[in-house]
Design a protein around this motif. Structure first.
Motif, PDB file in Angstrom:
ATOM      1  N   ILE A  88       9.709  17.604   5.356  1.00  0.00           N
ATOM      2  CA  ILE A  88       8.462  17.138   5.956  1.00  0.00           C
ATOM      3  C   ILE A  88       8.440  15.618   5.827  1.00  0.00           C
ATOM      4  O   ILE A  88       8.265  15.079   4.741  1.00  0.00           O
ATOM      5  N   ALA A  89       8.697  14.963   6.958  1.00  0.00           N
ATOM      6  CA  ALA A  89       8.920  13.517   6.937  1.00  0.00           C
ATOM      7  C   ALA A  89       7.612  12.732   7.024  1.00  0.00           C
ATOM      8  O   ALA A  89       7.507  11.642   6.450  1.00  0.00           O
ATOM      9  N   VAL A  90       6.655  13.282   7.749  1.00  0.00           N
ATOM     10  CA  VAL A  90       5.375  12.584   7.928  1.00  0.00           C
ATOM     11  C   VAL A  90       4.239  13.598   7.920  1.00  0.00           C
ATOM     12  O   VAL A  90       4.416  14.754   8.291  1.00  0.00           O
ATOM     13  N   ALA A  91       3.062  13.144   7.477  1.00  0.00           N
ATOM     14  CA  ALA A  91       1.887  14.018   7.434  1.00  0.00           C
ATOM     15  C   ALA A  91       0.690  13.270   7.998  1.00  0.00           C
ATOM     16  O   ALA A  91       0.561  12.050   7.831  1.00  0.00           O
ATOM     17  N   PHE A  92      -0.163  14.013   8.690  1.00  0.00           N
ATOM     18  CA  PHE A  92      -1.313  13.406   9.362  1.00  0.00           C
ATOM     19  C   PHE A  92      -2.588  14.158   9.008  1.00  0.00           C
ATOM     20  O   PHE A  92      -2.577  15.384   8.857  1.00  0.00           O
ATOM     21  N   ASP A  93      -3.666  13.418   8.883  1.00  0.00           N
ATOM     22  CA  ASP A  93      -4.974  14.045   8.685  1.00  0.00           C
ATOM     23  C   ASP A  93      -6.043  13.111   9.215  1.00  0.00           C
ATOM     24  O   ASP A  93      -5.957  11.890   9.066  1.00  0.00           O
ATOM     25  N   SER A  94      -7.054  13.716   9.842  1.00  0.00           N
ATOM     26  CA  SER A  94      -8.107  12.891  10.443  1.00  0.00           C
ATOM     27  C   SER A  94      -9.131  12.426   9.407  1.00  0.00           C
ATOM     28  O   SER A  94      -9.975  11.589   9.706  1.00  0.00           O
ATOM     29  N   ASN A  95      -9.056  12.984   8.191  1.00  0.00           N
ATOM     30  CA  ASN A  95      -9.985  12.580   7.130  1.00  0.00           C
ATOM     31  C   ASN A  95      -9.621  11.184   6.608  1.00  0.00           C
ATOM     32  O   ASN A  95      -8.564  11.009   5.996  1.00  0.00           O
ATOM     33  N   PRO A  96     -10.487  10.186   6.841  1.00  0.00           N
ATOM     34  CA  PRO A  96     -10.153   8.822   6.419  1.00  0.00           C
ATOM     35  C   PRO A  96      -9.944   8.732   4.902  1.00  0.00           C
ATOM     36  O   PRO A  96      -9.198   7.880   4.425  1.00  0.00           O
ATOM     37  N   GLY A  97     -10.561   9.650   4.156  1.00  0.00           N
ATOM     38  CA  GLY A  97     -10.410   9.659   2.698  1.00  0.00           C
ATOM     39  C   GLY A  97      -8.994   9.957   2.252  1.00  0.00           C
ATOM     40  O   GLY A  97      -8.583   9.612   1.145  1.00  0.00           O
ATOM     41  N   LEU A  98      -8.227  10.627   3.126  1.00  0.00           N
ATOM     42  CA  LEU A  98      -6.841  10.971   2.773  1.00  0.00           C
ATOM     43  C   LEU A  98      -5.848   9.925   3.265  1.00  0.00           C
ATOM     44  O   LEU A  98      -4.734   9.821   2.737  1.00  0.00           O
ATOM     45  N   ASN A  99      -6.250   9.165   4.276  1.00  0.00           N
ATOM     46  CA  ASN A  99      -5.300   8.227   4.884  1.00  0.00           C
ATOM     47  C   ASN A  99      -4.820   7.195   3.883  1.00  0.00           C
ATOM     48  O   ASN A  99      -5.604   6.603   3.150  1.00  0.00           O
ATOM     49  N   GLY A 100      -3.514   7.024   3.871  1.00  0.00           N
ATOM     50  CA  GLY A 100      -2.929   6.054   2.970  1.00  0.00           C
ATOM     51  C   GLY A 100      -2.500   6.665   1.644  1.00  0.00           C
ATOM     52  O   GLY A 100      -1.671   6.095   0.936  1.00  0.00           O
ATOM     53  N   LEU A 101      -3.049   7.839   1.314  1.00  0.00           N
ATOM     54  CA  LEU A 101      -2.618   8.516   0.080  1.00  0.00           C
ATOM     55  C   LEU A 101      -1.180   9.004   0.240  1.00  0.00           C
ATOM     56  O   LEU A 101      -0.747   9.334   1.337  1.00  0.00           O
ATOM     57  N   THR A 102      -0.478   9.057  -0.860  1.00  0.00           N
ATOM     58  CA  THR A 102       0.856   9.631  -0.840  1.00  0.00           C
ATOM     59  C   THR A 102       0.813  10.947  -1.604  1.00  0.00           C
ATOM     60  O   THR A 102       0.464  10.973  -2.775  1.00  0.00           O
ATOM     61  N   ILE A 103       1.100  12.044  -0.903  1.00  0.00           N
ATOM     62  CA  ILE A 103       1.085  13.362  -1.526  1.00  0.00           C
ATOM     63  C   ILE A 103       2.501  13.895  -1.528  1.00  0.00           C
ATOM     64  O   ILE A 103       3.114  14.037  -0.462  1.00  0.00           O
ATOM     65  N   ARG A 104       3.015  14.161  -2.713  1.00  0.00           N
ATOM     66  CA  ARG A 104       4.397  14.659  -2.842  1.00  0.00           C
ATOM     67  C   ARG A 104       5.366  13.793  -2.043  1.00  0.00           C
ATOM     68  O   ARG A 104       6.141  14.303  -1.228  1.00  0.00           O
ATOM     69  N   ASN A 105       5.254  12.499  -2.249  1.00  0.00           N
ATOM     70  CA  ASN A 105       6.169  11.530  -1.625  1.00  0.00           C
ATOM     71  C   ASN A 105       5.986  11.356  -0.125  1.00  0.00           C
ATOM     72  O   ASN A 105       6.798  10.688   0.519  1.00  0.00           O
ATOM     73  N   VAL A 106       4.973  11.988   0.449  1.00  0.00           N
ATOM     74  CA  VAL A 106       4.731  11.803   1.879  1.00  0.00           C
ATOM     75  C   VAL A 106       3.385  11.090   2.053  1.00  0.00           C
ATOM     76  O   VAL A 106       2.380  11.518   1.508  1.00  0.00           O
ATOM     77  N   VAL A 108       0.084  10.016   3.920  1.00  0.00           N
ATOM     78  CA  VAL A 108      -0.789  10.628   4.924  1.00  0.00           C
ATOM     79  C   VAL A 108      -1.312   9.552   5.869  1.00  0.00           C
ATOM     80  O   VAL A 108      -1.793   8.504   5.430  1.00  0.00           O
ATOM     81  N   ARG A 109      -1.186   9.807   7.168  1.00  0.00           N
ATOM     82  CA  ARG A 109      -1.582   8.833   8.180  1.00  0.00           C
ATOM     83  C   ARG A 109      -2.602   9.442   9.144  1.00  0.00           C
ATOM     84  O   ARG A 109      -2.698  10.654   9.251  1.00  0.00           O
ATOM     85  N   PRO A 110      -3.298   8.611   9.875  1.00  0.00           N
ATOM     86  CA  PRO A 110      -4.241   9.135  10.863  1.00  0.00           C
ATOM     87  C   PRO A 110      -3.491   9.717  12.069  1.00  0.00           C
ATOM     88  O   PRO A 110      -2.404   9.234  12.411  1.00  0.00           O
ATOM     89  N   PRO A 111      -4.035  10.750  12.705  1.00  0.00           N
ATOM     90  CA  PRO A 111      -3.375  11.389  13.845  1.00  0.00           C
ATOM     91  C   PRO A 111      -3.052  10.421  14.980  1.00  0.00           C
ATOM     92  O   PRO A 111      -2.132  10.685  15.760  1.00  0.00           O
ATOM     93  N   THR A 112      -3.784   9.301  15.056  1.00  0.00           N
ATOM     94  CA  THR A 112      -3.475   8.335  16.121  1.00  0.00           C
ATOM     95  C   THR A 112      -2.077   7.741  15.952  1.00  0.00           C
ATOM     96  O   THR A 112      -1.498   7.243  16.915  1.00  0.00           O
ATOM     97  N   ASP A 113      -1.532   7.800  14.741  1.00  0.00           N
ATOM     98  CA  ASP A 113      -0.171   7.288  14.511  1.00  0.00           C
ATOM     99  C   ASP A 113       0.908   8.288  14.919  1.00  0.00           C
ATOM    100  O   ASP A 113       2.094   7.948  14.946  1.00  0.00           O
ATOM    101  N   LEU A 114       0.485   9.526  15.211  1.00  0.00           N
ATOM    102  CA  LEU A 114       1.474  10.586  15.429  1.00  0.00           C
ATOM    103  C   LEU A 114       2.435  10.312  16.587  1.00  0.00           C
ATOM    104  O   LEU A 114       3.660  10.393  16.405  1.00  0.00           O
TER     105      LEU A 114
END
Lengths: 185, 185
Positions: A88-106, A108-114
């Motif tokens: 799993i190379a990249v992860a996306f979530d629309s929740n701004p609270g998660l954006n920028g967090l790194t979870i298990r080395n991945v 989290v970015r906003p879906p607009t970056d997808l």
């Protein structure tokens, strides 16, 4: 079987272990293109390699995950995918609270970056772990970005263009069948 | 649909949303025992309650999980089960390093404690997330303890006595189908 020292494996033994029809198992294994020997079966390591090649497991497959909720985080933390060369190379979530967090080395970015990232990393496989209400919209986003295979963990029947493969894993449905069965007992 | 304010739902609409045959959907819904009204469909909340009752989701189902590796921990951390009234009440692992640890509010115990706890807590559902090599042995342990439904996340075809239901979720197989499909494209 290889781990236990088997040098050859027969389609009959594999069929029995997997609960499959022996004729079907033999025909499937024939597609791997490894010549078998009568009575001994296939050379085990050659067969394993050929199957991995047929499944695309001889190369790492990069995936994009959308939906870093409870299930998304669980999948990000699941090491078993490495065995199958899924990363799993990249992860996306629309929740701004998660954006920028790194979870298990991945990260989290906003879906607009997808679209940009999927295209740049040439990602073809998407993992969909969003709430049902966002499932079709996120699937559309993935397909537009060039993803051709969606591993769908939502309970939504996705509609996708021809040429895109959807594989459903509906945990809720699976649990429903089981809990219904034990409730009747 | 209820969340969006629907008071009635018809079998035709449900069938379409779920990609099912409308006749099949109507027959299945008839089993819930809720009278529908012509042209309007079923009263949505009554139908939801009846389905939950049929699936055993009106009561919390306690489950025992064996195998607190990567997948087991992921499932322990997955909140989605709560919606379906599934509660993982106890977890077991043969790794002494894990025994006594509390993961997501569940204490990990040695498998030798399983028969006593499953019996005392009257647990009927088991979740199997052990390595393949231990799958059958752990399933046998669960069945002997009185578990009648096994949610099998291993890739092993379990053999169980009549009266025990096995529901398989083979993530590896599901991924294999998908990665094969995208490899061909």
């Amino acid at each position: 079987m290889i781990a236990r020292g088997a040098l050859h494996v027969s389609s009959a033994v594999l069929a029995e272990k997997l609960g499959l029809d022996p004729v079907l198992a033999r025909k499937d294994l024939a597609m791997a293109g490894v010549p078998g020997k009568p009575r001994r079966g296939y050379p085990a390591k050659d067969l394993e390699q050929a199957i991995n090649r047929a499944l695309g497991w001889d190369n790492v497959i990069d995936a994009a995950l959308i939906g870093v909720g409870s299930l998304g985080q669980a999948l990000l933390g699941y090491c078993g995918f490495e065995e199958q060369n899924l990363s799993i190379a990249v992860a996306f979530d629309s929740n701004p609270g998660l954006n920028g967090l790194t979870i298990r080395n991945v990260k989290v970015r906003p879906p607009t970056d997808l679209p940009r990232l999927v295209s740049r990393l040439n990602i073809r496989l998407g993992i969909l772990t969003v709430p049902s209400s966002a499932a079709q919209e996120c699937a559309d986003l993935m397909v537009r970005a060039g993803i051709v295979g969606i591993w769908n963990f939502t309970n939504v029947q996705l509609s996708v263009p021809k040429g895109v493969t959807v594989q459903n894993v509906d945990l809720a449905q699976s649990l429903a069948v089981l809990s219904h069965a034990i409730t009747q007992k």
